[in-house]
Design an enzyme around this catalytic site. Structure first.
Site, PDB file in Angstrom:
ATOM      1  N   SER A 253      40.180  38.238  42.967  1.00 35.88           N
ATOM      2  CA  SER A 253      41.196  38.969  42.212  1.00 35.88           C
ATOM      3  C   SER A 253      42.127  39.661  43.202  1.00 35.88           C
ATOM      4  CB  SER A 253      40.537  40.007  41.311  1.00 35.88           C
ATOM      5  OG  SER A 253      40.068  41.075  42.117  1.00 35.88           O
ATOM      6  N   LYS A 254      43.137  40.317  42.654  1.00 35.77           N
ATOM      7  CA  LYS A 254      44.134  40.970  43.510  1.00 35.77           C
ATOM      8  C   LYS A 254      43.512  42.001  44.446  1.00 35.77           C
ATOM      9  CE  LYS A 254      48.151  40.431  40.607  1.00 35.77           C
ATOM     10  NZ  LYS A 254      48.797  41.064  39.480  1.00 35.77           N
ATOM     11  N   ARG A 255      42.375  42.529  44.017  1.00 39.69           N
ATOM     12  CA  ARG A 255      41.641  43.467  44.843  1.00 39.69           C
ATOM     13  C   ARG A 255      41.363  42.895  46.245  1.00 39.69           C
ATOM     14  NH1 ARG A 255      36.363  44.166  44.115  1.00 39.69           N
ATOM     15  NH2 ARG A 255      36.228  42.531  42.559  1.00 39.69           N
ATOM     16  N   HIS A 256      41.198  41.587  46.308  1.00 42.22           N
ATOM     17  CA  HIS A 256      40.856  40.939  47.573  1.00 42.22           C
ATOM     18  C   HIS A 256      42.080  40.584  48.407  1.00 42.22           C
ATOM     19  CE1 HIS A 256      37.351  39.788  44.900  1.00 42.22           C
ATOM     20  NE2 HIS A 256      36.773  40.444  45.881  1.00 42.22           N
ATOM     21  N   GLY A 257      43.264  40.895  47.898  1.00 40.80           N
ATOM     22  CA  GLY A 257      44.497  40.514  48.606  1.00 40.80           C
ATOM     23  C   GLY A 257      45.354  39.676  47.672  1.00 40.80           C
TER      24      GLY A 257
END
Ligand code: GLU
Length: 480
Positions: A253-257
């Site tokens: 997800s966006k959390r990972h980049g």
């Protein structure tokens, strides 16, 4: 003669092209290119509220940037169009009616409220919550009467009482037992078809031979097999690739980049590198090879080597891989990508207007770059005069020996020929005068000119900076 391979990428234009979607597109594209088949792009825009033209434009742009060109689809056309599902509504309605006429599907007049009441009751009585087939029991006359009276209805497919088996190229045998599905809707009362129905109608009509897509669609395949059977069409060969996870093993997800392909383009990644990276997220050749050109991927790609276990998206690895691809490129290939980035960052630097200097500069900084955008920082580190990076560097250029060296070198540089052999001879001569050798000779010169103890090749830097700038830096009495 075996049938020509026809594969497709079928994105819903409800957002940007996600790296997961790009991987699906890539696997299909590689298979088409490998087998001399066709890669079809179909836009699944039946969800009118969430689909936008902007998303479609973005998807097309990102696919082109990745180099995943399609043989049939938007902009290029083809014999199996239209390729936008929103333009195929009549086709779905025709097939739904046909299924109804043949007894594979039936109209259902139950209202939302009635269905909800049925569900609740079934739950209370611990019975299956599947649709109870009330409308299947209606007589032909009753159905006709209610349709003629303008009553609204959906069309449901009659799910046969039998097991379904999928021989998935990646996952192997997948079985669904009879009774796990109720009669599901294929056409809403608005006349809009549901995803599973459109996909089957289109894949059959477009003569798709292989479907490669993400694991999240595996459960849909049960419904789709039922529909293929009802339509009397042979299902394609399915390959369901595993999910992509972040380094913490949760769903990417966006959390990972960044998860948007477009962001990677902005951030200075090369399409070839992202393609290489995505290919290896869930596929390998059976060894630990990591670097592939697109051509090599086409050559080695096999559907049955798509991995069952999830791929882990490691951003650092992507950066590393980008560096590998970037450093393998020629200056001619890099020039059109790097030059605009440099000119944008340093609009007043006249040296960047000189094609010869620009080429030398790119050659010089290439070895220090992982991303296209790194060019700016690496180039600025010596294009603009820098103060010594630390105390040690400052010390190195302020000894008496160093001062003598810079003075002698400035004089030698004034008169030498401004080519590699010329500067080398000048450096040697100045070293003799100042009695400095080896590291004692080169390091102070590097620091005096660039401010740092490390960096691209010194001779290359002299080349790019030019005689006047180099001499002025040597003569400068500031800390440098
Ligand atoms: N429109 C679907 C999606 O975006 C396509 C699924 C499929 O490949 O069948 O996920």
């Amino acid at each position: 003669m075996s049938q020509q391979v026809r594969v497709r990428f079928a994105p819903s234009p409800t957002g940007y092209l996600h790296v997961g979607g790009a991987r699906t597109a890539l696997f299909n594209w590689l298979y088409a290119r490998k087998t001399g088949g066709k890669f079809i792009l179909r836009i699944e825009d039946t969800d009118v509220e969430r689909s936008t033209q902007e998303s479609t434009d973005g998807l097309l742009k990102d696919l082109k940037w990745l180099g995943l060109t399609w043989d049939e689809g938007p902009e290029v056309g083809g014999n199996y169009g239209p390729y936008y599902q929103s333009e195929r509504l009549e086709i779905y309605q025709k097939y739904a009616r046909e299924l109804m006429d043949k007894g594979y599907a039936y109209p259902c007049f139950c209202t939302e409220e009635e269905l909800e009441a049925k569900r609740q009751k079934a739950e209370e009585e611990h019975r299956s919550v599947h649709y109870d087939q009330t409308c299947l029991k209606l007589s032909k006359e009753e159905v006709q009467k209610r349709i003629a009276a303008g009553e609204s209805y959906v069309i449901r497919v009659k799910v046969p009482e039998k097991d379904y088996v999928l021989e998935d190229e990646v996952r192997g045998r997948v079985e669904w037992k009879a009774g796990t599905l109720g009669d599901f809707i294929i056409l809403r009362s608005s006349g809009m078809p549901v995803y599973n129905f459109c996909v089957v109608v289109d894949d059959a009509a477009m003569e798709i031979t292989h479907v490669v897509r993400a694991e999240e669609h595996l459960t849909n395949t049960h419904r789709q097999l039922i529909l293929y059977e009802a339509l009397g069409k042979k299902p394609p060969i399915f390959s369901h690739a595993s999910l992509i996870l972040g380094p913490d093993k949760s769903k990417l997800s966006k959390r990972h980049g960044a998860t948007a392909v477009g962001q990677y383009a902005i951030d200075g990644f090369l399409p070839e590198a992202l393609v290489n990276f995505l290919a290896l997220l869930g596929w390998n050749e059976g060894n630990d090879r990591e670097i592939y050109s697109v051509k090599e991927l086409i050559e080695h790609f096999e559907l049955n080597r798509i991995s069952k276990s999830p791929g882990v998206f490691d951003h650092n690895k992507l950066v590393w891989m980008n560096g590998q691809h970037l450093r393998a490129m020629s200056v001619d290939e890099l020039l059109p990508m790097v030059a605009p980035v440099l000119k944008d960052a340093m609009p007043n630097d006249k040296r960047l207007e000189n094609p010869e200097i620009l080429r030398k500069l790119i050659e010089l900084i290439q070895v220090k770059m992982n991303l296209i955008n790194d060019a700016v920082e690496v180039a600025k580190s010596f294009l603009t005069a820098q103060e010594p990076e630390n105390e040690e560097a400052a010390q190195l250029i302020s000894t008496e020996k160093s001062l003598k060296l810079f003075e002698a070198l400035a004089q030698e540089f004034e008169k030498c020929e401004w080519i590699k052999e010329g500067y080398n001879a000048a450096i040697k001569a100045a070293g003799k005068i100042a009695e400095a050798k080896g590291k004692d000779l080169f390091m102070p010169i590097r620091v005096k000119i660039t401010g740092t103890c490390h960096g691209p090749d010194l001779v290359g830097i002299l080349d790019v900076l030019g005689r006047d700038e180099v001499i002025s830096r040597l003569k400068s009495t500031s800390e440098r």
